[in-house]
Design a protein around this motif. Structure first.
Motif, PDB file in Angstrom:
ATOM      1  N   ARG A 162     -17.849  53.564 146.174  1.00  0.00           N
ATOM      2  CA  ARG A 162     -19.442  52.253 147.586  1.00  0.00           C
ATOM      3  C   ARG A 162     -20.349  53.632 148.357  1.00  0.00           C
ATOM      4  N   ARG A 163     -19.567  54.918 148.454  1.00  0.00           N
ATOM      5  CA  ARG A 163     -19.656  55.904 149.095  1.00  0.00           C
ATOM      6  C   ARG A 163     -21.309  56.916 148.226  1.00  0.00           C
ATOM      7  N   ALA A 164     -21.370  56.782 147.618  1.00  0.00           N
ATOM      8  CA  ALA A 164     -21.631  57.591 146.358  1.00  0.00           C
ATOM      9  C   ALA A 164     -22.150  56.676 144.739  1.00  0.00           C
ATOM     10  N   PRO A 165     -22.678  55.388 144.854  1.00  0.00           N
ATOM     11  CA  PRO A 165     -22.952  54.283 143.849  1.00  0.00           C
ATOM     12  C   PRO A 165     -23.580  54.849 142.329  1.00  0.00           C
ATOM     13  N   SER A 166     -24.694  56.615 143.341  1.00  0.00           N
ATOM     14  CA  SER A 166     -25.232  57.137 141.853  1.00  0.00           C
ATOM     15  C   SER A 166     -24.849  58.346 141.303  1.00  0.00           C
ATOM     16  N   ALA A 167     -23.007  58.480 142.131  1.00  0.00           N
ATOM     17  CA  ALA A 167     -22.443  59.611 141.395  1.00  0.00           C
ATOM     18  C   ALA A 167     -22.910  59.287 139.826  1.00  0.00           C
ATOM     19  N   ARG A 168     -22.649  60.988 139.674  1.00  0.00           N
ATOM     20  CA  ARG A 168     -22.715  61.493 137.793  1.00  0.00           C
ATOM     21  C   ARG A 168     -21.714  61.437 137.042  1.00  0.00           C
ATOM     22  N   GLY A 169     -20.869  61.764 138.018  1.00  0.00           N
ATOM     23  CA  GLY A 169     -19.437  62.196 137.215  1.00  0.00           C
ATOM     24  C   GLY A 169     -18.294  61.401 138.198  1.00  0.00           C
ATOM     25  N   TRP A 170     -16.514  62.001 137.474  1.00  0.00           N
ATOM     26  CA  TRP A 170     -15.530  61.554 139.408  1.00  0.00           C
ATOM     27  C   TRP A 170     -14.187  62.377 138.187  1.00  0.00           C
ATOM     28  N   ARG A 171     -13.453  63.418 139.090  1.00  0.00           N
ATOM     29  CA  ARG A 171     -12.869  64.326 138.337  1.00  0.00           C
ATOM     30  C   ARG A 171     -10.873  64.089 139.853  1.00  0.00           C
ATOM     31  N   ALA A 172     -10.606  64.496 139.145  1.00  0.00           N
ATOM     32  CA  ALA A 172      -9.628  64.202 140.025  1.00  0.00           C
ATOM     33  C   ALA A 172      -8.304  65.328 139.632  1.00  0.00           C
ATOM     34  N   TRP A 173      -8.266  66.269 140.817  1.00  0.00           N
ATOM     35  CA  TRP A 173      -6.671  66.777 140.581  1.00  0.00           C
ATOM     36  C   TRP A 173      -5.685  66.025 141.339  1.00  0.00           C
ATOM     37  N   ILE A 174      -4.367  66.389 140.191  1.00  0.00           N
ATOM     38  CA  ILE A 174      -2.909  65.564 140.777  1.00  0.00           C
ATOM     39  C   ILE A 174      -1.779  66.807 141.261  1.00  0.00           C
ATOM     40  N   GLY A 175      -1.361  67.017 142.257  1.00  0.00           N
ATOM     41  CA  GLY A 175      -0.749  68.048 143.091  1.00  0.00           C
ATOM     42  C   GLY A 175       0.694  68.281 142.901  1.00  0.00           C
ATOM     43  N   PRO A 176       1.541  68.920 142.948  1.00  0.00           N
ATOM     44  CA  PRO A 176       2.730  68.636 142.453  1.00  0.00           C
ATOM     45  C   PRO A 176       3.410  67.970 142.973  1.00  0.00           C
ATOM     46  N   GLY A 177       4.258  66.632 142.014  1.00  0.00           N
ATOM     47  CA  GLY A 177       5.172  65.670 142.301  1.00  0.00           C
ATOM     48  C   GLY A 177       6.759  66.508 141.399  1.00  0.00           C
ATOM     49  N   ILE A 178       7.237  64.767 141.065  1.00  0.00           N
ATOM     50  CA  ILE A 178       8.528  64.986 140.815  1.00  0.00           C
ATOM     51  C   ILE A 178       7.930  65.062 139.242  1.00  0.00           C
ATOM     52  N   GLY A 179       8.900  65.630 138.464  1.00  0.00           N
ATOM     53  CA  GLY A 179       8.185  65.570 136.841  1.00  0.00           C
ATOM     54  C   GLY A 179       9.194  64.477 136.002  1.00  0.00           C
ATOM     55  N   PRO A 180       8.926  64.450 134.909  1.00  0.00           N
ATOM     56  CA  PRO A 180       9.149  63.566 133.961  1.00  0.00           C
ATOM     57  C   PRO A 180      11.141  63.760 133.287  1.00  0.00           C
ATOM     58  N   VAL A 235      -9.413  64.769 134.695  1.00  0.00           N
ATOM     59  CA  VAL A 235      -7.960  64.449 136.091  1.00  0.00           C
ATOM     60  C   VAL A 235      -7.194  65.455 135.426  1.00  0.00           C
ATOM     61  N   GLU A 236      -6.633  67.123 136.803  1.00  0.00           N
ATOM     62  CA  GLU A 236      -6.034  67.428 136.216  1.00  0.00           C
ATOM     63  C   GLU A 236      -4.674  67.958 136.857  1.00  0.00           C
ATOM     64  N   PRO A 237      -3.391  67.785 136.200  1.00  0.00           N
ATOM     65  CA  PRO A 237      -2.099  67.677 136.631  1.00  0.00           C
ATOM     66  C   PRO A 237      -2.031  69.185 137.313  1.00  0.00           C
ATOM     67  N   CYS A 238      -1.269  69.334 138.039  1.00  0.00           N
ATOM     68  CA  CYS A 238      -0.403  70.552 138.267  1.00  0.00           C
ATOM     69  C   CYS A 238       0.135  70.880 137.924  1.00  0.00           C
ATOM     70  N   GLY A 239       1.241  69.872 136.925  1.00  0.00           N
ATOM     71  CA  GLY A 239       2.574  70.793 136.927  1.00  0.00           C
ATOM     72  C   GLY A 239       3.041  70.758 137.129  1.00  0.00           C
ATOM     73  N   GLU A 240       3.590  71.067 138.645  1.00  0.00           N
ATOM     74  CA  GLU A 240       4.704  71.806 139.280  1.00  0.00           C
ATOM     75  C   GLU A 240       5.628  70.470 139.112  1.00  0.00           C
ATOM     76  N   CYS A 241       6.953  70.434 139.283  1.00  0.00           N
ATOM     77  CA  CYS A 241       8.210  69.499 139.818  1.00  0.00           C
ATOM     78  C   CYS A 241       8.394  69.615 141.209  1.00  0.00           C
ATOM     79  N   THR A 242       8.733  69.450 142.326  1.00  0.00           N
ATOM     80  CA  THR A 242       9.047  69.593 143.034  1.00  0.00           C
ATOM     81  C   THR A 242      10.735  69.451 143.274  1.00  0.00           C
ATOM     82  N   TRP A 243      11.113  68.691 142.311  1.00  0.00           N
ATOM     83  CA  TRP A 243      12.985  68.490 142.048  1.00  0.00           C
ATOM     84  C   TRP A 243      13.333  69.900 141.861  1.00  0.00           C
ATOM     85  N   THR A 244      12.580  70.644 140.725  1.00  0.00           N
ATOM     86  CA  THR A 244      13.254  71.426 139.869  1.00  0.00           C
ATOM     87  C   THR A 244      12.578  73.070 140.853  1.00  0.00           C
ATOM     88  N   ARG A 245      11.610  72.902 141.685  1.00  0.00           N
ATOM     89  CA  ARG A 245      11.260  74.163 142.197  1.00  0.00           C
ATOM     90  C   ARG A 245      11.400  73.850 143.479  1.00  0.00           C
TER      91      ARG A 245
END
Length: 272
Positions: A162-180, A235-245
């Motif tokens: 809604r803020r940028a209706p003409s955006a030419r694309g989107w990206r995301a970074w997923i930071g550290p979280g519990i791993g699979p 979409v870029e996942p960080c890949g760092e696991c909070t539980w193991t590190r």
């Protein structure tokens, strides 16, 4: 996955991802603060039973790495998105009196203002940074399994569109979280993603345990799938696991009553 270790401020450590036009972002490690065990040492959460003076000092140390005071949220595992442009100055204050207010109750925030840091606190849940390819609008979200299943990422992206209706694309970074390998869940969690309102294909992100009643869940994989379905191109996942590190991150599942790390992001000034 391009994870880069950095020193955002003297004595502090953290991780970031690939370079991102118009955006700066990183997640803190647990080192470099003054909190005592079991919340040693850079605990940034004021709601976990830590000494308030220690939390204030830890946040002051983090502030040296930022262009302004960050916007902290009262996170409740929901899907509400806070419009951070409405906040005067660099902190949460009442526009009329100038008095400091309690943190907004939300699990995501968006802004188009440059130099305004947004913050998400975690200790196993996923912190997610989102922006358009040109760095015109920024969003951050707290994505535990409840918020993720309920649509917090989609809500955040909707507010940004809604803020940028003409955006030419989107990206995301997923930071550290519990791993699979560490995130054991029951049937209620699996059902939240694969049952009514979900997608049966997301069963691929759950590995059955030998007891037949529990699964190991890939929370970051589920976040990636939902972001891509919502139209996020990169979409870029960080890949760092909070539980193991344990040397780097707090983990509520590993250490109940642990501290909280933070993910910070802000829009940088446009060139010229």
């Amino acid at each position: 996955m391009a994870t880069t270790v950095l020193e955002p401020a003297p004595g502090l450590r953290g991780v970031t991802g690939s370079p991102w036009a118009g955006v700066r972002y990183f997640s803190t490690w647990r080192v470099g603060g003054v909190s005592r065990a079991p919340r040693d040492s850079l605990n940034l959460g004021g709601h976990v039973g830590d000494d308030p003076a220690a939390v204030r000092e830890n946040r002051l140390r983090l502030r040296r790495a930022l262009p302004a005071e960050p916007l902290w949220l009262e996170q409740v595992h929901g899907t509400d998105v806070f419009e951070a442009d409405a906040v005067p100055g660099g902190s949460w204050r009442d526009a009329g009196s100038g008095a400091r207010m309690s943190a907004p109750c939300a699990d995501a925030a968006v802004t188009t203002l440059r130099g305004r840091p947004l913050a998400i606190m975690t200790a196993d849940c996923l912190p997610v940074v989102l922006a358009d390819e040109d760095g015109a609008v920024l969003g951050v979200a707290h994505a535990g399994w409840r918020g993720l299943a309920a649509g917090v990422l989609e809500n955040t992206l909707g507010a940004m569109r809604r803020r940028a209706p003409s955006a030419r694309g989107w990206r995301a970074w997923i930071g550290p979280g519990i791993g699979p390998g560490a995130f054991q869940v029951g049937p209620d969690v699996r059902e939240a993603f694969t049952g009514p309102g979900g997608d049966p294909a997301w069963a691929a992100f759950f590995s059955a345990e030998p007891d037949g009643t529990h699964w190991r869940a890939d929370l970051a994989g589920l976040a990636c799938a939902r972001l891509q379905r919502a139209g996020v191109d990169r979409v870029e996942p960080c890949g760092e696991c909070t539980w193991t590190r344990a040397d780097r991150y707090f983990s509520h599942r590993r250490d109940p009553g642990s501290g909280r790390q933070a993910t910070l992001a802000w829009l940088t000034p446009r060139p010229g």
